[in-house]
Write an enzyme that holds these catalytic residues in place. Structure first.
Site, PDB file in Angstrom:
ATOM      1  N   CYS A 244      -0.653   5.964  -0.926  1.00  0.00           N
ATOM      2  CA  CYS A 244      -0.584   4.491  -1.075  1.00  0.00           C
ATOM      3  C   CYS A 244      -1.368   3.920   0.101  1.00  0.00           C
ATOM      4  O   CYS A 244      -0.805   3.609   1.139  1.00  0.00           O
ATOM      5  CB  CYS A 244       0.854   4.016  -1.026  1.00  0.00           C
ATOM      6  SG  CYS A 244       1.972   4.947  -2.076  1.00  0.00           S
ATOM      7  N   PRO A 247      -4.068  -1.365   3.197  1.00  0.00           N
ATOM      8  CA  PRO A 247      -5.476  -1.614   3.502  1.00  0.00           C
ATOM      9  C   PRO A 247      -6.174  -0.536   4.327  1.00  0.00           C
ATOM     10  O   PRO A 247      -7.320  -0.703   4.705  1.00  0.00           O
ATOM     11  CB  PRO A 247      -5.419  -2.925   4.280  1.00  0.00           C
ATOM     12  CG  PRO A 247      -4.077  -2.926   4.929  1.00  0.00           C
ATOM     13  CD  PRO A 247      -3.151  -2.187   4.010  1.00  0.00           C
ATOM     14  N   GLY A 249      -4.946   1.215   7.283  1.00  0.00           N
ATOM     15  CA  GLY A 249      -4.635   1.395   8.704  1.00  0.00           C
ATOM     16  C   GLY A 249      -4.243   2.835   9.026  1.00  0.00           C
ATOM     17  O   GLY A 249      -4.706   3.410  10.011  1.00  0.00           O
ATOM     18  N   ASP A 298      -2.370   5.793 -10.310  1.00  0.00           N
ATOM     19  CA  ASP A 298      -0.977   5.465 -10.075  1.00  0.00           C
ATOM     20  C   ASP A 298      -0.405   6.668  -9.319  1.00  0.00           C
ATOM     21  O   ASP A 298      -0.433   7.793  -9.823  1.00  0.00           O
ATOM     22  CB  ASP A 298      -0.265   5.273 -11.418  1.00  0.00           C
ATOM     23  CG  ASP A 298       1.173   4.837 -11.214  1.00  0.00           C
ATOM     24  OD1 ASP A 298       1.807   5.284 -10.230  1.00  0.00           O
ATOM     25  OD2 ASP A 298       1.663   4.048 -12.041  1.00  0.00           O
ATOM     26  N   CYS A 370       8.048  -0.052   5.710  1.00  0.00           N
ATOM     27  CA  CYS A 370       8.177  -1.017   6.809  1.00  0.00           C
ATOM     28  C   CYS A 370       9.307  -1.996   6.513  1.00  0.00           C
ATOM     29  O   CYS A 370       9.179  -3.190   6.747  1.00  0.00           O
ATOM     30  CB  CYS A 370       6.859  -1.708   7.103  1.00  0.00           C
ATOM     31  SG  CYS A 370       6.077  -2.453   5.679  1.00  0.00           S
TER      32      CYS A 370
HETATM   33  C1  SAM Z   1       2.817  -0.229   2.467  1.00  0.00           C
HETATM   34  S1  SAM Z   1       1.341  -0.450   1.615  1.00  0.00           S
HETATM   35  C2  SAM Z   1       0.316   0.815   2.291  1.00  0.00           C
HETATM   36  C3  SAM Z   1      -0.252   0.508   3.632  1.00  0.00           C
HETATM   37  C4  SAM Z   1      -1.291   1.506   4.092  1.00  0.00           C
HETATM   38  N1  SAM Z   1      -0.784   2.855   4.056  1.00  0.00           N
HETATM   39  C5  SAM Z   1      -1.803   1.206   5.464  1.00  0.00           C
HETATM   40  O1  SAM Z   1      -1.367   1.823   6.432  1.00  0.00           O
HETATM   41  O2  SAM Z   1      -2.687   0.346   5.582  1.00  0.00           O
HETATM   42  C6  SAM Z   1       1.737   0.206   0.045  1.00  0.00           C
HETATM   43  C7  SAM Z   1       0.587   0.278  -0.910  1.00  0.00           C
HETATM   44  O3  SAM Z   1       1.040   0.975  -2.077  1.00  0.00           O
HETATM   45  C8  SAM Z   1       0.346   0.454  -3.188  1.00  0.00           C
HETATM   46  N2  SAM Z   1       1.054   0.838  -4.429  1.00  0.00           N
HETATM   47  C9  SAM Z   1       1.883   0.114  -5.205  1.00  0.00           C
HETATM   48  N3  SAM Z   1       2.270   0.811  -6.280  1.00  0.00           N
HETATM   49  C10 SAM Z   1       1.678   2.020  -6.187  1.00  0.00           C
HETATM   50  C11 SAM Z   1       1.663   3.185  -7.001  1.00  0.00           C
HETATM   51  N4  SAM Z   1       2.342   3.251  -8.154  1.00  0.00           N
HETATM   52  N5  SAM Z   1       0.916   4.238  -6.609  1.00  0.00           N
HETATM   53  C12 SAM Z   1       0.214   4.209  -5.449  1.00  0.00           C
HETATM   54  N6  SAM Z   1       0.198   3.138  -4.639  1.00  0.00           N
HETATM   55  C13 SAM Z   1       0.912   2.052  -4.998  1.00  0.00           C
HETATM   56  C14 SAM Z   1       0.346  -1.039  -2.917  1.00  0.00           C
HETATM   57  O4  SAM Z   1      -0.671  -1.673  -3.676  1.00  0.00           O
HETATM   58  C15 SAM Z   1       0.101  -1.074  -1.416  1.00  0.00           C
HETATM   59  O5  SAM Z   1      -1.277  -1.197  -1.134  1.00  0.00           O
END
Ligand code: SAM
Length: 465
Positions: A244, A247, A249, A298, A370
């Site tokens: 996941c 953005p 980081g 996904d 988070c």
């Molecule tokens: C907490 S953020 C990730 C932040 C990232 N790891 C960073 O450090 O910048 C969670 C991310 O999971 C994505 N997400 C949501 N549903 C998902 C899915 N079914 N499979 C994979 N990613 C998913 C969201 O769009 C979001 O960008």
């Protein structure tokens, strides 16, 4: 939720040239729910006077008009977190509601020349956060060795020089190609090293504008978001999946720790995937294009299609990002988020299961969020462990909470989770707490005055061989 389908050539393209043509692209409401900037910045502009020609290099700040907190979210958090965190909630609440108190970390980019930035940071009172993954409690085999708190702290202190020369040794359980890869002289980058500068006061260093033809020198972040990457212990030459990713980081932090053979950055939300691609482009050199791949699956189906493939998998799951939710645009948005919140643990558990399928036997998965919410943290890990006999949780208390307790506040384990076989123990790492089973499900960083980092939950699970 629909599952994205990609042809092999789309999936394996490098991130700079990849084009995505999903057959079905219907973002679910949960994506929108989670589509917020993790650890969102306050509405503040900081200026680095040095860049504007001033002599003293001072960082100054100008506050913009602030958004007030969202009452329905706050009421909900009050009810839940006062029960789950006890006294810690009152102080965490005070921090979360006072954005002037928030601290920011400055993660240096090893692929760009950073000497001038280092000097400016130091002259402003920033210092490095000691974040060497291979401390004296080295977990090269995934087990904690017994080293006293003071010995460990001493060794960590000795690593706090910004340009320490130490580098990560290959994991003894990794494949043999790792050794060859490490001695590959053609890469020619500075040795991997996670260098994050922090300040005792809530000064936010200015974000760096795009510099055509040049990589950015640093990335501003909540320093607690480096802990899941630290727990992942990525080594040169490994195959890593960031399930996941947007953005980006943590993907960026992974690339500071090591040069993986491949880093897959997966993000299904198209808007956030663009953001991810921009982050990668701004920080990672072209010569590493073939090693950093963006995919758009996904995450729940990733494990099925790529079973047993990766050495390390990070699941930085979509969650009810507490900082961001407290500042929802409107009461309606806050209420909508709260309404959909109960669906998150199900999604998180599916993502974690998928990660455990994607990792090779003997490899590790780090699950992080988070949020302070116990049902998205300990409970998700516990649920997944209950139906995955091949998954073994690893205790991060001695390895991460104890040595970093000077910088972060860690919560004692949530009552009722992970304590079944444990009697009394010191809840605070400051007391040199003994590693115990109560932290087997994970550790939680709770924002506190002067250490405003977090919320951040992290759990490490090894897939048995
Ligand atoms: C907490 S953020 C990730 C932040 C990232 N790891 C960073 O450090 O910048 C969670 C991310 O999971 C994505 N997400 C949501 N549903 C998902 C899915 N079914 N499979 C994979 N990613 C998913 C969201 O769009 C979001 O960008």
């Amino acid at each position: 939720m629909s599952i994205f389908m990609f042809s092999a050539h789309q999936f394996y393209s490098t991130w700079r040239i990849i084009t995505f043509k999903p057959q079905k692209l219907t973002p679910s409401p949960l994506w929108r729910l989670c589509s917020c900037n993790c650890h969102a910045r306050p509405d503040v502009d900081l200026q680095l006077n040095e860049q504007k020609g001033a002599a003293n290099n001072e960082v100054t700040k100008t506050w913009k008009k602030e958004r007030s907190s969202c009452q329905p979210v706050l009421d909900h958090f009050d009810q839940q977190y006062s029960q789950e965190l006890g006294d810690l909630w009152a102080s965490a609440r005070a921090v979360l509601l006072d954005r002037h108190s928030w601290q920011y970390g400055v993660l240096l980019n090893r692929f760009s020349a950073v000497t001038d930035i280092t000097q400016i940071l130091q002259s402003q009172g920033f210092s490095t956060l000691p974040m060497q993954a291979d401390g004296p409690t080295s977990l090269s085999n995934g087990r904690t060795t017994t080293v006293s708190h003071s010995e460990h702290q001493e060794a960590l202190d000795s690593l706090s020089c910004p340009f320490n020369d130490s580098h990560l040794q290959p994991d003894s359980t990794s494949h043999t190609h790792v050794q060859d890869f490490q001695s590959d002289p053609s890469l020619g980058f500075p040795r991997p090293s996670l260098q994050c500068f922090i300040h005792p006061y809530p000064l936010r260093f200015p974000s760096q504008a795009h510099r055509p033809g040049q990589l950015k020198q640093y990335y501003i972040l909540n320093a607690a978001s480096l802990l899941p990457v630290l727990a992942l212990q990525v080594r040169d030459g490994e195959k890593v999946l960031d399930l996941c990713s947007a953005p980006g980081g943590k993907a960026l932090a992974v690339m500071q720790c090591a040069t993986p053979e491949i880093l897959y950055c997966n993000e299904p939300d198209p808007h956030r995937r663009n953001w991810l691609a921009k982050t990668l482009e701004s920080y990672i050199p072209h010569s590493l294009n073939s090693r950093v791949v963006v995919s758009a699956l996904d995450g729940r189906s990733f494990g099925q299609s790529e079973a047993g493939t990766y050495d390390k998998v990070l699941v930085d799951a979509p969650c009810s990002n507490d900082r961001s939710w407290l500042y929802s645009c409107s009461s309606q948005q806050g209420e909508q988020r709260l309404k959909e919140r109960p669906r998150l643990p199900g999604l998180q558990a599916q993502l974690l299961r998928s990660a455990l399928s994607a990792v090779r036997p003997g490899g590790v998965v780090v699950y992080s969020t988070c949020t302070l919410s116990s049902s998205e943290n300990y409970a998700v890990v516990e649920t997944v462990l209950n139906d995955c006999p091949e998954a073994e949780p690893e205790d991060l208390w001695e390895e991460i909470a104890v040595p970093l307790s000077r910088y972060f506040t860690f919560s004692p384990a949530h009552p009722g989770h992970g304590q079944a076989h444990h009697k009394a123990s010191s809840p605070q790492p400051q007391n040199g707490g003994v590693s115990c089973s109560r932290h087997r499900l994970g550790i939680l960083v709770v924002p506190q005055v002067g250490k405003t980092w977090g919320p951040m939950f992290l759990s490490r699970i090894r897939r048995r061989k």
